[in-house]
Design an enzyme around this catalytic site. Structure first.
Site, PDB file in Angstrom:
ATOM      1  N   LYS A  49       0.707  -1.710   0.544  1.00 22.47           N
ATOM      2  CA  LYS A  49      -0.323   0.011   0.101  1.00 22.47           C
ATOM      3  C   LYS A  49       0.680   0.969   0.242  1.00 22.47           C
ATOM      4  O   LYS A  49       1.890   1.078   0.601  1.00 22.47           O
ATOM      5  CB  LYS A  49      -0.964   0.210   1.424  1.00 22.47           C
ATOM      6  N   ASP A  76      -3.398   4.151  -2.104  1.00 24.54           N
ATOM      7  CA  ASP A  76      -3.971   5.244  -0.721  1.00 24.54           C
ATOM      8  C   ASP A  76      -4.526   6.018  -1.165  1.00 24.54           C
ATOM      9  O   ASP A  76      -4.004   6.945  -0.390  1.00 24.54           O
ATOM     10  CB  ASP A  76      -3.548   4.351   0.133  1.00 24.54           C
ATOM     11  N   LYS A  78      -7.206   7.977  -0.788  1.00 25.97           N
ATOM     12  CA  LYS A  78      -8.324   8.399  -0.293  1.00 25.97           C
ATOM     13  C   LYS A  78      -8.839   9.928  -0.808  1.00 25.97           C
ATOM     14  O   LYS A  78      -8.563  10.846  -0.384  1.00 25.97           O
ATOM     15  CB  LYS A  78      -7.459   9.138   1.192  1.00 25.97           C
ATOM     16  N   ASP A  81     -13.543  14.471  -3.227  1.00 29.90           N
ATOM     17  CA  ASP A  81     -13.830  16.173  -3.181  1.00 29.90           C
ATOM     18  C   ASP A  81     -15.028  15.832  -4.359  1.00 29.90           C
ATOM     19  O   ASP A  81     -15.756  15.076  -4.020  1.00 29.90           O
ATOM     20  CB  ASP A  81     -13.310  16.086  -4.239  1.00 29.90           C
ATOM     21  N   ILE A  82     -15.742  16.853  -5.055  1.00 30.08           N
ATOM     22  CA  ILE A  82     -17.344  17.048  -5.589  1.00 30.08           C
ATOM     23  C   ILE A  82     -16.504  16.158  -6.684  1.00 30.08           C
ATOM     24  O   ILE A  82     -15.750  15.572  -7.551  1.00 30.08           O
ATOM     25  CB  ILE A  82     -17.380  18.405  -6.040  1.00 30.08           C
ATOM     26  N   THR A  85     -13.949  16.438 -10.394  1.00 28.82           N
ATOM     27  CA  THR A  85     -13.044  16.460  -9.532  1.00 28.82           C
ATOM     28  C   THR A  85     -12.195  15.378  -9.549  1.00 28.82           C
ATOM     29  O   THR A  85     -11.336  14.720  -9.869  1.00 28.82           O
ATOM     30  CB  THR A  85     -12.187  17.502  -8.694  1.00 28.82           C
ATOM     31  N   THR A 140     -10.032   4.813  10.936  1.00 30.01           N
ATOM     32  CA  THR A 140      -9.995   4.175  12.237  1.00 30.01           C
ATOM     33  C   THR A 140      -9.328   4.841  13.383  1.00 30.01           C
ATOM     34  O   THR A 140      -8.681   4.018  14.644  1.00 30.01           O
ATOM     35  CB  THR A 140      -9.022   2.212  12.482  1.00 30.01           C
ATOM     36  N   GLY A 230       0.713  -1.982   8.201  1.00 29.83           N
ATOM     37  CA  GLY A 230       1.801  -0.686   9.101  1.00 29.83           C
ATOM     38  C   GLY A 230       3.059  -0.725   9.598  1.00 29.83           C
ATOM     39  O   GLY A 230       4.023  -1.835   9.630  1.00 29.83           O
ATOM     40  N   ARG A 231       3.003   0.268  10.875  1.00 27.40           N
ATOM     41  CA  ARG A 231       3.610   0.435  11.690  1.00 27.40           C
ATOM     42  C   ARG A 231       4.258  -1.380  12.404  1.00 27.40           C
ATOM     43  O   ARG A 231       4.949  -1.427  12.311  1.00 27.40           O
ATOM     44  CB  ARG A 231       3.751   0.954  12.738  1.00 27.40           C
TER      45      ARG A 231
END
Ligand code: C5P
Length: 260
Positions: A49, A76, A78, A81-82, A85, A140, A230-231
């Protein structure tokens, strides 16, 4: 969800191997660190990702560089917007070679539908495999208190339910939610969509900025198709061993599931 170009979720799921189910979230500040982690990961998993941290530090070229090392990419992005766009942004993303894209369900039904339609149209025109669109429900890192501060008088789990319904009605292939909501979504909406869960922690991990977390076992047992980590992996003393540990936990959980 009546859509002739809807992805065949059953066959995608049937073809998932254990190592496809763990997605490594490459949240690192630069290329150097990214390749250090990828080298340690040693292609034990299939998908990486790439999100805002790496994109804004290294630019979109990082996607091709990661792909060249043999990984598939979940972008990712994310998106929110309208609708106009986001349709334009989707045109740009469709030039990239990514397998999955994230979009915020809070952008609303029209935005989700337009994004899905434009992505389909372009992929049909170019005769190219359509990336899967994953709708982010509630981050999250948020909980009921945050939502109360926003002025929402319903629980986040109700919002996750509502956002999932909107996403699935507008052609979204998968949902991003916390591991704590997977069971609820499967009970309410069945299995004809994918679920990927961030907010994954091993018992010994620090929680850090996440609020709705759980273990890989819980996510998989409840019906998540992918876990995004991830971490817990990147900051572990041995990236390769921690990936093995996650894969072992996923395998064990799937073997316990009599339906697979
Ligand atoms: O390090 P950790 O495993 O907590 O990282 C989780 C990743 O998943 C981050 O890249 C974060 O942006 C992403 N994510 C999330 N919550 C969501 C959607 C995506 O944590 N709802």
């Amino acid at each position: 969800m009546n859509d002739e170009y809807k992805s065949d979720i059953d066959s995608i799921r049937k073809n998932l191997k254990i190592n496809n189910r763990l997605i490594l979230s490459l949240d690192v500040p630069d290329k150097l660190k990214a390749f250090e982690v990828l080298k340690k990961a040693d292609n034990k998993i299939s998908t990486i990702k790439i999100g805002l941290e790496l994109i804004y530090n290294e630019g979109f070229e990082i996607i091709n560089l990661v792909k060249k090392t043999g990984y598939k990419v979940l972008l990712d992005a994310k998106l929110m917007d309208i609708p106009n766009t986001i349709s334009g942004a989707i045109k740009g993303i469709s030039k990239m070679d990514v397998e999955m894209i994230t979009i915020h369900t809070f952008g609303g039904a029209s935005m989700l539908k337009n994004a899905n339609n434009i992505l389909k149209e372009i992929c049909i025109q170019k005769n190219k495999k359509r990336p899967l669109l994953f709708g982010v429900t509630v981050l999250t890192s948020l909980d009921d208190n945050d939502l109360k501060d926003f002025g929402f008088n319903i629980k986040f789990s109700d919002i996750v339910l509502r956002m999932t319904k909107i996403a699935l009605n507008n052609g979204i292939d998968g949902i991003i939610c916390s591991p704590n909501e997977v069971k609820m979504l499967r009970e309410n909406f069945g299995n004809n969509f994918l679920i990927a869960t961030p907010g994954i922690r091993l018992a010994e991990d620090k929680v850090e900025d996440q609020k709705r977390i759980n273990t890989p076992e819980k996510a998989i047992a409840d019906g998540a198709d992918f876990i995004i980590v991830g971490r817990s992996i990147i900051n572990s003393p041995n990236v390769s061993d921690t990936i093995d540990l996650y894969l072992k936990k996923i395998k064990k959980e799937l073997l316990n599931d009599k339906s697979c």
